[in-house]
Design a protein around this motif. Structure first.
Motif, PDB file in Angstrom:
ATOM      1  N   TYR A 179      -4.620  -4.389  -0.039  1.00 44.77           N
ATOM      2  CA  TYR A 179      -3.782  -5.192  -0.649  1.00 44.77           C
ATOM      3  C   TYR A 179      -3.162  -4.364  -1.796  1.00 44.77           C
ATOM      4  O   TYR A 179      -3.897  -4.155  -2.882  1.00 44.77           O
ATOM      5  N   ASP A 180      -1.870  -3.761  -1.664  1.00 40.87           N
ATOM      6  CA  ASP A 180      -1.424  -2.893  -2.569  1.00 40.87           C
ATOM      7  C   ASP A 180      -0.855  -3.360  -4.145  1.00 40.87           C
ATOM      8  O   ASP A 180      -0.516  -4.692  -4.067  1.00 40.87           O
ATOM      9  N   VAL A 181      -1.251  -2.753  -4.988  1.00 40.33           N
ATOM     10  CA  VAL A 181      -0.931  -3.310  -6.267  1.00 40.33           C
ATOM     11  C   VAL A 181       0.154  -2.148  -6.959  1.00 40.33           C
ATOM     12  O   VAL A 181       0.107  -0.966  -7.037  1.00 40.33           O
ATOM     13  N   SER A 182       1.387  -2.752  -7.025  1.00 40.81           N
ATOM     14  CA  SER A 182       2.414  -1.912  -7.528  1.00 40.81           C
ATOM     15  C   SER A 182       2.870  -2.200  -8.824  1.00 40.81           C
ATOM     16  O   SER A 182       2.846  -3.383  -9.278  1.00 40.81           O
ATOM     17  N   MET A 183       3.081  -1.236  -9.760  1.00 38.42           N
ATOM     18  CA  MET A 183       3.292  -1.227 -11.047  1.00 38.42           C
ATOM     19  C   MET A 183       4.448  -0.071 -11.373  1.00 38.42           C
ATOM     20  O   MET A 183       4.199   0.860 -10.744  1.00 38.42           O
ATOM     21  N   ARG A 184       5.251  -0.550 -12.332  1.00 34.85           N
ATOM     22  CA  ARG A 184       6.318   0.632 -12.808  1.00 34.85           C
ATOM     23  C   ARG A 184       5.380   1.772 -13.391  1.00 34.85           C
ATOM     24  O   ARG A 184       5.685   2.766 -13.102  1.00 34.85           O
ATOM     25  N   GLN A 185       4.564   1.413 -14.439  1.00 31.49           N
ATOM     26  CA  GLN A 185       3.627   2.334 -15.006  1.00 31.49           C
ATOM     27  C   GLN A 185       2.375   1.916 -14.859  1.00 31.49           C
ATOM     28  O   GLN A 185       2.070   0.812 -15.690  1.00 31.49           O
ATOM     29  N   ARG A 186       1.546   2.335 -14.003  1.00 34.36           N
ATOM     30  CA  ARG A 186       0.361   1.844 -14.107  1.00 34.36           C
ATOM     31  C   ARG A 186      -0.580   2.573 -14.953  1.00 34.36           C
ATOM     32  O   ARG A 186      -0.522   3.772 -15.063  1.00 34.36           O
ATOM     33  N   PRO A 187      -1.590   2.046 -15.740  1.00 30.59           N
ATOM     34  CA  PRO A 187      -2.279   2.797 -16.717  1.00 30.59           C
ATOM     35  C   PRO A 187      -3.511   3.263 -16.010  1.00 30.59           C
ATOM     36  O   PRO A 187      -3.831   3.290 -14.706  1.00 30.59           O
ATOM     37  N   GLN A 188      -4.262   4.212 -16.699  1.00 28.19           N
ATOM     38  CA  GLN A 188      -5.311   5.001 -16.121  1.00 28.19           C
ATOM     39  C   GLN A 188      -6.468   4.179 -15.336  1.00 28.19           C
ATOM     40  O   GLN A 188      -6.906   4.517 -14.416  1.00 28.19           O
ATOM     41  N   TRP A 189      -6.700   2.866 -15.877  1.00 33.52           N
ATOM     42  CA  TRP A 189      -7.386   2.089 -15.532  1.00 33.52           C
ATOM     43  C   TRP A 189      -7.174   1.036 -14.745  1.00 33.52           C
ATOM     44  O   TRP A 189      -7.770   0.104 -13.990  1.00 33.52           O
ATOM     45  N   GLY A 190      -5.828   1.239 -14.408  1.00 30.35           N
ATOM     46  CA  GLY A 190      -5.071   0.240 -13.462  1.00 30.35           C
ATOM     47  C   GLY A 190      -5.759   0.317 -11.821  1.00 30.35           C
ATOM     48  O   GLY A 190      -6.252   1.564 -11.597  1.00 30.35           O
ATOM     49  N   LEU A 191      -5.433  -0.780 -11.123  1.00 30.64           N
ATOM     50  CA  LEU A 191      -5.933  -0.807  -9.653  1.00 30.64           C
ATOM     51  C   LEU A 191      -4.619  -0.339  -8.675  1.00 30.64           C
ATOM     52  O   LEU A 191      -3.637  -0.953  -8.874  1.00 30.64           O
ATOM     53  N   ALA A 192      -5.021   0.371  -7.899  1.00 25.07           N
ATOM     54  CA  ALA A 192      -3.831   0.835  -6.832  1.00 25.07           C
ATOM     55  C   ALA A 192      -3.817  -0.288  -5.789  1.00 25.07           C
ATOM     56  O   ALA A 192      -2.961  -0.479  -4.850  1.00 25.07           O
TER      57      ALA A 192
END
Length: 458
Positions: free
Chosen positions: A331-344
């Motif tokens: 299940y893809d997680v899309s963010m314009r700016q993903r933080p280092q601790w964010g999930l892909a």
């Protein structure tokens, strides 16, 4: 990471077999074990103290312990030296060296935390398991995990080069064009040819026995060599090994361009074959059968092993019901700016689907069902995380009544149901806590119970 309380076990001294191999026994994942002086009594230390023997033992085997994620230290308890071992999430096997001779003295095996026997399950799950082998560590005893076939391919390439220098000659029966007949002339062919072209009367096709190195058996060995070179070029082979064999692979590929290959499924080993050829044929048969005789140190993440075991069992159950089991969907997680601790992405272990009905399954190698009456905060926090995780996976399910299961290891099959309701959306979720044994002999019974639990009716 399994929540297993560390248990300190004082083990008795190991016994030495007639062959001199020491039985170091089995350890469990995520456990702490103490080896006292009885474990080292079989070694003659003479003028050395027992503590120095233990220190040398730990130093000699430090790399091997690190491969399995084992922390080994020499401590003093009750005024006596001991070796304290703390295992990790890895299960596997490593050789251990004698502090006296520096040679392999036996194997140490790390298995599951609950005493389960996985030797029969490892071949059953096959390539779905992410097993890592170390070709620098060779085990003393047999192991359920086969070494990767590239090890045999490396040996085959080396032995092939040695055998080629032997110039193995054999008689081959070939047809030659000559200007005189012989006892092996192909007269039928001669009659048909000369009938259509009388000028061919002085040309004879004769069968001749010729001593050559390009005989059919060598062409079969070339066929196996082509298989070995293809395997050694695979990305599954460690980069260091590919670099070492790069020159040999390049030169042998050039040799095979002008060589005729004869496909075969077996290389018969004959008594009259030269010794290098016998060894080469034996190795070739291992490669043809995709087997290996090597016993190498290995490891695998035991939590992943339990996950693959659950996927295997559920796949059979859902297939019989006409559904589909999808292992580790993303299940893809899309963010314009993903933080280092964010999930892909999010990745449930198994999603079962039939029509519009969906089950979300998450396998956890944890001790919750073994500690049913324990009120510890660590268990509560871990279960809260598990429950939130499986409910997050269910959020992608359009069903009003969502269905999910958290599967844990347990000695017998057991099911506990939780009902969760939302007063805002009127949605609900049924989360089942399922305990299953890790035992190949009980798979049929486990699948029968799961078939009754997994319901695709609306």
């Amino acid at each position: 990471m399994p929540l297993v309380s560390f248990s300190v076990v004082k083990q008795a001294g190991s016994c030495m077999s007639r062959s001199g191999i020491i039985a170091f026994g089995r350890l469990s994942t995520r456990s702490a074990v103490v080896w006292d002086t009885g474990r080292f009594r079989q070694w003659k230390w003479r003028d050395r103290s027992m503590e120095s023997v233990m220190q040398r033992f730990v130093a000699l085997n430090r790399t091997n312990f690190q491969f399995l994620g084992i922390n080994a230290v020499v401590e003093t308890r009750n005024c006596k030296p001991v070796v304290s071992l703390t295992t990790s999430n890895y299960a596997g096997a490593i050789p251990l060296f004698s502090p006296m001779s520096g040679k392999p003295a036996g194997d140490l095996v790390v298995g599951g935390s609950y005493g389960e026997k996985i030797d029969d399950l490892i071949p059953l799950l096959g390539d779905s398991l992410d097993k890592q082998c170390n070709d620098a560590m060779r085990l003393v005893n047999d192991t359920p995990v086969n070494a990767p076939i590239y090890v045999e391919c490396c040996k085959y390439v080396d032995l092939y080069l040695e055998a080629r220098r032997q110039h193995w000659h054999k008689f081959a029966n070939v047809v030659k064009t000559q200007h005189h007949p012989s006892s092996a002339t192909l007269w039928t062919e001669y009659a048909l040819r000369t009938a259509s072209d009388p000028l061919q009367k002085l040309v004879y096709k004769n069968k001749c026995n010729v001593l050559t190195t390009d005989h059919i058996e060598w062409r079969k060995l070339n066929y196996v060599l082509a298989l070995a070179l293809h395997e050694l070029q695979s990305t599954q082979v460690p980069l260091s090994t590919r670099m070492i064999y790069a020159g040999r692979i390049h030169s042998l590929l050039i040799t095979l361009r002008n060589s005729e290959l004869v496909k075969t499924s077996i290389l018969p080993v004959e008594a009259r074959d030269p010794l290098p050829i016998k060894k080469l044929k034996q190795l070739g048969n291992y490669i043809l059968n995709n087997k290996t005789q090597e016993k190498m140190a290995w490891r695998m993440d035991y939590a992943q092993f339990f996950e693959r075991y659950v996927q295997y069992v559920l796949r059979d159950v859902v297939t019989r019901k006409g559904g589909v089991a999808v292992s580790n969907p993303h299940y893809d997680v899309s963010m314009r700016q993903r933080p280092q601790w964010g999930l892909a992405c999010l990745e449930p272990d198994v999603v079962l689907q039939k029509g519009d009905v969906q089950w979300v399954i998450d396998a956890k190698y944890k001790s919750h069902l073994y500690n049913w009456y324990d009120s510890g905060e660590a268990l509560k926090d871990a279960f809260r995380h598990d429950l939130h995780q499986v409910l997050a996976y269910c959020s992608f399910n359009p069903m009003i009544e969502k269905r999910a299961a958290l599967i844990y290891p347990y000695s017998t099959f057991t099911v506990h149901c939780m009902k969760l309701y939302s007063s805002v959306t009127r949605a609900s979720a049924s989360v089942y806590l399922v305990g299953i044994p890790i035992d190949r002999s009980m798979i049929a019974r486990i699948e029968s119970h799961l078939a009754q639990l997994i319901d695709f009716s609306r």
